[in-house]
Design an enzyme around this catalytic site. Structure first.
Site, PDB file in Angstrom:
ATOM      1  CE1 TYR A   1      -4.395  -1.269   0.209  1.00  0.00           C
ATOM      2  CE2 TYR A   1      -3.115  -3.128   1.028  1.00  0.00           C
ATOM      3  CZ  TYR A   1      -4.293  -2.611   0.501  1.00  0.00           C
ATOM      4  OH  TYR A   1      -5.349  -3.436   0.246  1.00  0.00           O
TER       5      TYR A   1
ATOM      6  CG  ASN B   1       5.013  -6.715   5.695  1.00  0.00           C
ATOM      7  OD1 ASN B   1       5.944  -6.731   4.895  1.00  0.00           O
ATOM      8  ND2 ASN B   1       4.424  -7.815   6.095  1.00  0.00           N
TER       9      ASN B   1
ATOM     10  CG  LEU C   1       0.434   6.927   1.779  1.00  0.00           C
ATOM     11  CD1 LEU C   1      -0.733   5.971   1.948  1.00  0.00           C
ATOM     12  CD2 LEU C   1       1.129   6.633   0.477  1.00  0.00           C
TER      13      LEU C   1
ATOM     14  CB  ALA D   1       2.448  11.920  12.802  1.00  0.00           C
TER      15      ALA D   1
ATOM     16  CB  VAL E   1     -17.473   1.226  14.583  1.00  0.00           C
ATOM     17  CG1 VAL E   1     -18.942   0.950  14.526  1.00  0.00           C
ATOM     18  CG2 VAL E   1     -16.880   1.428  13.213  1.00  0.00           C
TER      19      VAL E   1
ATOM     20  CB  CYS F   1      -0.602   2.555  10.364  1.00  0.00           C
ATOM     21  SG  CYS F   1       0.179   1.857   8.908  1.00  0.00           S
TER      22      CYS F   1
HETATM   23  P1  NAD Z   1       2.083  -4.119   2.868  1.00  0.00           P
HETATM   24  O1  NAD Z   1       1.997  -5.328   3.678  1.00  0.00           O
HETATM   25  O2  NAD Z   1       0.939  -3.677   2.005  1.00  0.00           O
HETATM   26  O3  NAD Z   1       3.346  -4.235   1.883  1.00  0.00           O
HETATM   27  C1  NAD Z   1       4.607  -4.688   2.275  1.00  0.00           C
HETATM   28  C2  NAD Z   1       5.191  -5.519   1.138  1.00  0.00           C
HETATM   29  O4  NAD Z   1       6.551  -5.844   1.465  1.00  0.00           O
HETATM   30  C3  NAD Z   1       4.489  -6.874   0.932  1.00  0.00           C
HETATM   31  O5  NAD Z   1       3.998  -6.951  -0.392  1.00  0.00           O
HETATM   32  C4  NAD Z   1       5.586  -7.925   1.209  1.00  0.00           C
HETATM   33  O6  NAD Z   1       5.504  -9.049   0.365  1.00  0.00           O
HETATM   34  C5  NAD Z   1       6.836  -7.124   0.928  1.00  0.00           C
HETATM   35  N1  NAD Z   1       8.032  -7.681   1.558  1.00  0.00           N
HETATM   36  C6  NAD Z   1       8.212  -8.073   2.841  1.00  0.00           C
HETATM   37  N2  NAD Z   1       9.480  -8.490   3.036  1.00  0.00           N
HETATM   38  C7  NAD Z   1      10.121  -8.376   1.849  1.00  0.00           C
HETATM   39  C8  NAD Z   1      11.446  -8.635   1.423  1.00  0.00           C
HETATM   40  N3  NAD Z   1      12.365  -9.096   2.275  1.00  0.00           N
HETATM   41  N4  NAD Z   1      11.772  -8.395   0.138  1.00  0.00           N
HETATM   42  C9  NAD Z   1      10.846  -7.924  -0.736  1.00  0.00           C
HETATM   43  N5  NAD Z   1       9.577  -7.640  -0.376  1.00  0.00           N
HETATM   44  C10 NAD Z   1       9.214  -7.851   0.902  1.00  0.00           C
HETATM   45  O7  NAD Z   1       2.478  -2.946   3.864  1.00  0.00           O
HETATM   46  P2  NAD Z   1       2.183  -1.382   3.711  1.00  0.00           P
HETATM   47  O8  NAD Z   1       0.806  -1.082   4.158  1.00  0.00           O
HETATM   48  O9  NAD Z   1       2.635  -0.928   2.368  1.00  0.00           O
HETATM   49  O10 NAD Z   1       3.162  -0.790   4.815  1.00  0.00           O
HETATM   50  C11 NAD Z   1       4.562  -0.790   4.641  1.00  0.00           C
HETATM   51  C12 NAD Z   1       5.183   0.096   5.709  1.00  0.00           C
HETATM   52  O11 NAD Z   1       4.747   1.440   5.538  1.00  0.00           O
HETATM   53  C13 NAD Z   1       4.801  -0.282   7.153  1.00  0.00           C
HETATM   54  O12 NAD Z   1       5.907  -0.040   7.978  1.00  0.00           O
HETATM   55  C14 NAD Z   1       3.691   0.693   7.469  1.00  0.00           C
HETATM   56  O13 NAD Z   1       3.594   0.947   8.852  1.00  0.00           O
HETATM   57  C15 NAD Z   1       4.124   1.926   6.735  1.00  0.00           C
HETATM   58  N6  NAD Z   1       3.033   2.828   6.348  1.00  0.00           N
HETATM   59  C16 NAD Z   1       1.865   2.321   5.851  1.00  0.00           C
HETATM   60  C17 NAD Z   1       0.859   3.186   5.435  1.00  0.00           C
HETATM   61  C18 NAD Z   1      -0.446   2.676   4.897  1.00  0.00           C
HETATM   62  O14 NAD Z   1      -1.338   3.486   4.704  1.00  0.00           O
HETATM   63  N7  NAD Z   1      -0.614   1.408   4.636  1.00  0.00           N
HETATM   64  C19 NAD Z   1       1.068   4.574   5.499  1.00  0.00           C
HETATM   65  C20 NAD Z   1       2.280   5.049   5.998  1.00  0.00           C
HETATM   66  C21 NAD Z   1       3.260   4.176   6.409  1.00  0.00           C
HETATM   67  C1  UGA Z   2      -3.239   6.838   8.930  1.00  0.00           C
HETATM   68  C2  UGA Z   2      -2.758   8.294   8.935  1.00  0.00           C
HETATM   69  O1  UGA Z   2      -3.876   9.154   8.694  1.00  0.00           O
HETATM   70  C3  UGA Z   2      -1.708   8.518   7.859  1.00  0.00           C
HETATM   71  O2  UGA Z   2      -1.203   9.857   7.939  1.00  0.00           O
HETATM   72  C4  UGA Z   2      -0.568   7.527   8.076  1.00  0.00           C
HETATM   73  O3  UGA Z   2       0.410   7.673   7.064  1.00  0.00           O
HETATM   74  C5  UGA Z   2      -1.123   6.121   8.060  1.00  0.00           C
HETATM   75  O4  UGA Z   2      -2.122   5.975   9.099  1.00  0.00           O
HETATM   76  C6  UGA Z   2      -0.085   5.081   8.349  1.00  0.00           C
HETATM   77  O5  UGA Z   2       0.903   5.330   8.996  1.00  0.00           O
HETATM   78  O6  UGA Z   2      -0.369   3.992   7.881  1.00  0.00           O
HETATM   79  P1  UGA Z   2      -4.882   5.384   7.428  1.00  0.00           P
HETATM   80  O7  UGA Z   2      -4.778   4.403   8.525  1.00  0.00           O
HETATM   81  O8  UGA Z   2      -4.648   4.925   6.048  1.00  0.00           O
HETATM   82  O9  UGA Z   2      -3.851   6.583   7.667  1.00  0.00           O
HETATM   83  O10 UGA Z   2      -6.325   6.075   7.435  1.00  0.00           O
HETATM   84  P2  UGA Z   2      -7.006   7.239   8.335  1.00  0.00           P
HETATM   85  O11 UGA Z   2      -7.731   8.128   7.426  1.00  0.00           O
HETATM   86  O12 UGA Z   2      -6.069   7.861   9.271  1.00  0.00           O
HETATM   87  O13 UGA Z   2      -8.082   6.395   9.151  1.00  0.00           O
HETATM   88  C7  UGA Z   2      -7.713   5.472  10.159  1.00  0.00           C
HETATM   89  C8  UGA Z   2      -8.957   4.982  10.874  1.00  0.00           C
HETATM   90  O14 UGA Z   2      -9.520   6.017  11.668  1.00  0.00           O
HETATM   91  C9  UGA Z   2     -10.066   4.531   9.920  1.00  0.00           C
HETATM   92  O15 UGA Z   2     -10.708   3.394  10.436  1.00  0.00           O
HETATM   93  C10 UGA Z   2     -10.992   5.736   9.919  1.00  0.00           C
HETATM   94  O16 UGA Z   2     -12.294   5.409   9.547  1.00  0.00           O
HETATM   95  C11 UGA Z   2     -10.877   6.188  11.354  1.00  0.00           C
HETATM   96  N1  UGA Z   2     -11.240   7.609  11.553  1.00  0.00           N
HETATM   97  C12 UGA Z   2     -10.546   8.592  10.942  1.00  0.00           C
HETATM   98  C13 UGA Z   2     -12.277   7.921  12.417  1.00  0.00           C
HETATM   99  O17 UGA Z   2     -12.899   7.024  13.005  1.00  0.00           O
HETATM  100  N2  UGA Z   2     -12.591   9.223  12.615  1.00  0.00           N
HETATM  101  C14 UGA Z   2     -11.911  10.235  12.001  1.00  0.00           C
HETATM  102  O18 UGA Z   2     -12.262  11.422  12.233  1.00  0.00           O
HETATM  103  C15 UGA Z   2     -10.871   9.916  11.146  1.00  0.00           C
END
Ligand code: NAD
Ligand code: UGA
Length: 464
Positions: free
Chosen positions: A14, A93, A165, A225, A272, A278
């Site tokens: 993601y 991840n 994001l 954050a 809910v 995250c």
């Molecule tokens: P994800 O699980 O969607 O993707 C991680 C990918 O890494 C998987 O496809 C997995 O197969 C791959 N992977 C794992 N080990 C590997 C390796 N050794 N070599 C190659 N590929 C490998 O996870 P995500 O949601 O993209 O999150 C990734 C990181 O970013 C996490 O630390 C998360 O906390 C952070 N983050 C996520 C979000 C979000 O909105 N999802 C936002 C900000 C930060």
């Molecule tokens: C959150 C942060 O907003 C991002 O800035 C951050 O990068 C990300 O985590 C991360 O580190 O993965 P995300 O989890 O994708 O992003 O989505 P949010 O929009 O933050 O929503 C998180 C949860 O809170 C959802 O279940 C949403 O429905 C809920 N939420 C959000 C509420 O219940 N009320 C609100 O007012 C806002």
């Protein structure tokens, strides 16, 4: 300073997928390769049919269409990508540990460590290694130590560039980031590496929004954050319970306090409970770090944010049971939405999973409709909780790809995800097909209560 022409990202999830797609779009002169060990995921990123990309995100298809095959590539050849890149992003991840020391709280860094080991093994030229994953403060120290075990005499500069994001708005968030945070060592080489990464983002983000810091501040800021954002949701959710007991209306309270510019209106939507991959993981990580440093009060303070979130999910499920005369046994309950928020197919830590689990535990037959989540995902989410066997889950949860069938003969409908389409359903038709008395539990406060009540529904909202 030489210009960067080749970068790679380990982890096509993601974060890795959308982030690199936007970098490729905005920097046509840079070759961007996203690699992953998951062949199915890479195949899906390379699909001709853009509706089958592994990540559903509004606007992502357009970006992929423009950049893929031009300067954006998806591959499983991790070694080749590492070898060719000048900058390597790690976006794998970092889930909560499920075993050993720190189980249930600490971040599991095994995937990050594996990446660092692989980079150390493969790299034959100097590399800038960027932590894009969310990591505990001081992880860069460990990453640097692992990289230095490299037998090739190359120099590694580690930077922290956490991603902010949110899913569902990822492309817009990446196009117009509130800030880009880059942390690095305050040495000559560290500063040069920071400048190279700044130059990439400067292609579309204004310089004032690119904030450079020391590496530990950058790592810690990401966790903080998320903790602050989640804290606001738990704060308003705790007040929602108070509102229900006093006839105050949580929407009005949220609007009233949000009008104070010192508080602001964002992240005050009562729900809910928050889900997603995250918030919970990152706060637990903060709790663990504080506890490890002997800061028990700090640890307890942040743990409370999680406790309120669990309380909110449980409170919602119990409210449904109580209003159905104390029992849901053998009753059909419809959940509208399974994703953790609208506009995403991600279900990690979604409130739906816990609410369904509790209702099933009490004998309910759950029917679910979600526009982007499939049956396999719903069942595997339930199985992951380990509350009962897969066979029992299969018996208790029915996936529906049509909302009106999901709602037919239902004793209660619960809105779990705030998908826009739910607002424009033919509620009159739903009303006609339900068991009496017709009850709707709006876990997102998105429905027009007055018009539903006019039809004849009993509507239960959060915090009202
Ligand atoms: P994800 O699980 O969607 O993707 C991680 C990918 O890494 C998987 O496809 C997995 O197969 C791959 N992977 C794992 N080990 C590997 C390796 N050794 N070599 C190659 N590929 C490998 O996870 P995500 O949601 O993209 O999150 C990734 C990181 O970013 C996490 O630390 C998360 O906390 C952070 N983050 C996520 C979000 C979000 O909105 N999802 C936002 C900000 C930060
Ligand atoms: C959150 C942060 O907003 C991002 O800035 C951050 O990068 C990300 O985590 C991360 O580190 O993965 P995300 O989890 O994708 O992003 O989505 P949010 O929009 O933050 O929503 C998180 C949860 O809170 C959802 O279940 C949403 O429905 C809920 N939420 C959000 C509420 O219940 N009320 C609100 O007012 C806002």
């Amino acid at each position: 300073m030489s210009k960067i022409s080749n970068i790679c990202c380990i982890g096509a999830g993601y974060v890795g997928g959308p982030t690199m797609a936007v970098i490729a779009l905005k920097c046509p002169d840079i070759k961007v390769t996203v690699v992953d060990i998951n062949q199915d995921r890479i195949n899906a990123w390379n699909e001709d049919n853009l509706d089958n990309l592994p990540v559903y995100e509004p606007g992502l298809n357009d970006v992929i269409k423009k950049a893929r095959g031009r300067n954006l590539f998806f591959s499983t050849n991790v070694d080749k990508a590492i070898d060719e890149a000048e900058i390597i992003f790690i976006a794998v991840n970092t889930p909560t540990k499920t075993y050993g020391e720190g189980k249930g709280q600490a971040a599991d860094l095994k995937y990050v460590e594996l990446c660092a080991r692989q980079i150390a093994k493969v790299a034959k030229s100097d590399k800038i290694v960027v932590e894009k994953s969310t990591l505990p403060v001081r992880t860069a120290e460990a990453v640097q130590t692992i990289l230095e075990t490299s037998s090739n005499s190359v120099h590694f500069e580690v930077l922290s560039n956490p991603e902010f994001l949110a899913e569902g708005t990822a492309i817009q968030d990446l196009f117009k980031s509130d800030r880009v945070l880059i942390g690095g060592e305050q040495t000559q080489k560290g500063k040069e590496a920071i400048e190279k990464l700044v130059a990439i983002y400067a292609n579309w983000i204004s310089k004032e929004k690119i904030y450079t810091t020391n590496i530990w501040s950058s790592e810690l800021s990401k966790l903080v954050a998320n903790a602050f954002l989640a804290q606001r949701i738990s704060s308003i959710n705790s007040i929602s319970a108070l509102c229900e007991a006093t006839e105050a209306n949580v929407n009005e309270v949220a609007t009233a306090i949000g009008m104070d510019s010192r508080i602001g209106s964002k992240f005050l939507k009562s729900s809910v409970g928050f889900g997603g991959s995250c918030f919970q993981k990152d706060i637990l990580n903060l709790v663990y770090i504080a506890k490890s440093l002997g800061l028990d009060e700090v640890s307890e303070y942040w743990l409370q944010v999680i406790k309120i979130n669990n309380y909110q999910k449980e409170r919602f499920a119990k409210k449904i049971m109580k209003s159905l005369y104390g029992t849901v046994s053998g009753k059909k309950i419809t959940l509208l939405g399974w994703a953790f928020k609208k506009d995403t197919n991600d279900t990690r830590e979604s409130a739906a999973i816990y609410i369904a689990d509790l209702l099933i535990e009490n004998g309910a037959d759950i029917f679910v409709y979600d526009p982007k989540v499939n049956k396999h995902q719903m069942l595997s989410d339930l199985d992951y909780l380990n509350s009962r066997s897969s066979a029992e889950n299969k018996n208790s949860l029915t996936y529906c790809d049509e909302p009106y069938i999901a709602c037919q003969d239902s004793h209660a409908i619960a809105v779990i995800t705030e998908w826009d389409e739910f607002k424009s359903f033919d509620w009159e038709r739903i009303y006609q097909s339900m068991m009496k008395p017709e009850k709707v539990f709006d876990g997102r406060n998105i429905l027009d209560v007055k018009s539903l009540e006019k039809i004849g529904f009993e509507v239960y909202s959060i915090g009202k």
